[in-house]
Design an enzyme around this catalytic site. Sequence first.
Site, PDB file in Angstrom:
ATOM      1  N   ARG A 256       0.851  -1.233   0.053  1.00  0.00           N
ATOM      2  CA  ARG A 256       0.027  -0.287  -0.065  1.00  0.00           C
ATOM      3  C   ARG A 256       1.114   1.149   0.059  1.00  0.00           C
ATOM      4  NH1 ARG A 256      -3.135  -3.362   3.592  1.00  0.00           N
ATOM      5  NH2 ARG A 256      -4.913  -4.420   2.567  1.00  0.00           N
ATOM      6  N   VAL A 257       2.058   1.012   0.053  1.00  0.00           N
ATOM      7  CA  VAL A 257       3.056   2.367  -0.112  1.00  0.00           C
ATOM      8  C   VAL A 257       3.335   2.538  -1.657  1.00  0.00           C
ATOM      9  CG1 VAL A 257       5.357   3.281   0.313  1.00  0.00           C
ATOM     10  CG2 VAL A 257       3.955   2.127   2.352  1.00  0.00           C
TER      11      VAL A 257
END
Length: 513
Positions: A370-371
């Site tokens: 999710r980064v």
Amino acid sequence: MKFNLDEITSVIQQEISQYENQLDVTQVGKVIEVGDGIARIYGLRGAMAGEMLAFPNGIFGQVFNLEEEMIGAVVLGDYKQIKEGDVVRSTGELLSVPVGEGLLGRVVNPLGEAIDGGPAIVTSQRRKVDIIAPGIADRQPVKEPLQTGVKCIDAMIPIGRGQRELIIGDRKTGKTAIALDTIINQKRFWGTPDAVICVYVAVGLKESTVAGVVDTLKRHGAMDYTIVVVAGASDPAPLQYIAPYAGTAMAEYFMWQGKATLCVYDDLSKQAQAYRQLSLLLRRPPGREAYPGDVFYLHSRLLERSCKLSKEHGGGSLTALPIIETQEGEVSAYIPTNVISITDGQIYLEPDLFMSGVRPAVNVGISVSRVGGSAQIKAMKNKKVAASLRLDLAAYRDLEAFAQLGTELDGPTQRQLDRGARMVELLKQPQYQPMDVVDQVIVIYAGAQGFADAIPVPQVQAWEKELTEYFTNSAADLKKEIAAKKDLTPEIEAKIVEVLKKFQNVTTLGKKK
């Protein structure tokens, strides 16, 4: 000589009063029941939740339950040495472990005591095992990459410093191998400003497995910057329960000094089972799958401590790689879904891929970070390198399934299938051989731009090895330029293409004899 009875009584009462003041009966209790790693204690009315307790024979415990008439405690050591009637004293301190430089290169138990046969560890500082995680104002966004050295992860599921990335899969699918590759890869940064200090926490593993892990780290020179915390399968459940918190406390010491740290928890499903055992023994109400209701909080308060601190606090980071073992690929079970919802993405290892020879067996379809691109250098994010790699591989998997039906394929579809097969081969990687990010960029660029299209699939890995050696020997300045700029400018790209064309002329692979 006459004695005054009233005076003698008064002196005795004063002595008793003074002794009681020194003893402070609220800080002393008596064991009334002990077994299976827990103890019930009468007294200790002033005890705090989570406080360290001192049992006889130098054994420590921790307050777990606060009840009306007694307290429930977990015993952090050999509970068989404790008997009913033993006196227990409170320490007035929450559970803490020694921290500092003296732990680097050592194998310790969750109490910070050496178990590697070396000298006793001497440190002047201790940190609380269980603390409140830094708040939002104390953090900054995760944007620096943590290079794992594993091509498919650094390209498609990048991990940033301060991120929490779950490694999940069935047993024997290579979960620990990915974590160890990541630790070994940090050797290339040791001694530089980008150095990462690693903590490997083994929870519920066999002692032989842990010995193998330590031996692997030593052989690759990774123990210089690593602390190994062990609560093995034969250790009591309380030690398995506190081990991840102890390892995190040891890493936080370096994080608050402005350094980058990495914590591997291998694995948290064993910690949850130890916590369930303690909770059931201490009569905490069972919930789903007999886990207590706060088992989600068990992992959330641990993993929330991973962060990238703000510049005002030194800019240190703690990256977490928790490992969860699934049963028959059941990622929707209780503990896996809990940890998936806490972390910033997951790397899912698929048994079918592993058995078919795709190693690391990463399923790119349901693996996610999710980064994302924030944790990649610009050279890797380039649209000609890894930007579309996930989608291309996913499309290849679908086409592969379609092609197995025996349907005749048109030219473009067949070419897409052929390139996809070669990219899958390029992303395979032997265990304990992490790759420098510059080499990764060059190899993936070459594959994505079709330079490997003429190479037979069984020869792709040999071609890749030859390619990296050629760049190292014949284009070392170009590699240094990519490492310095961390970007693929048009000039650098032109140079890479030029070297690749020269390599195609000298390599014998893929050429008809």
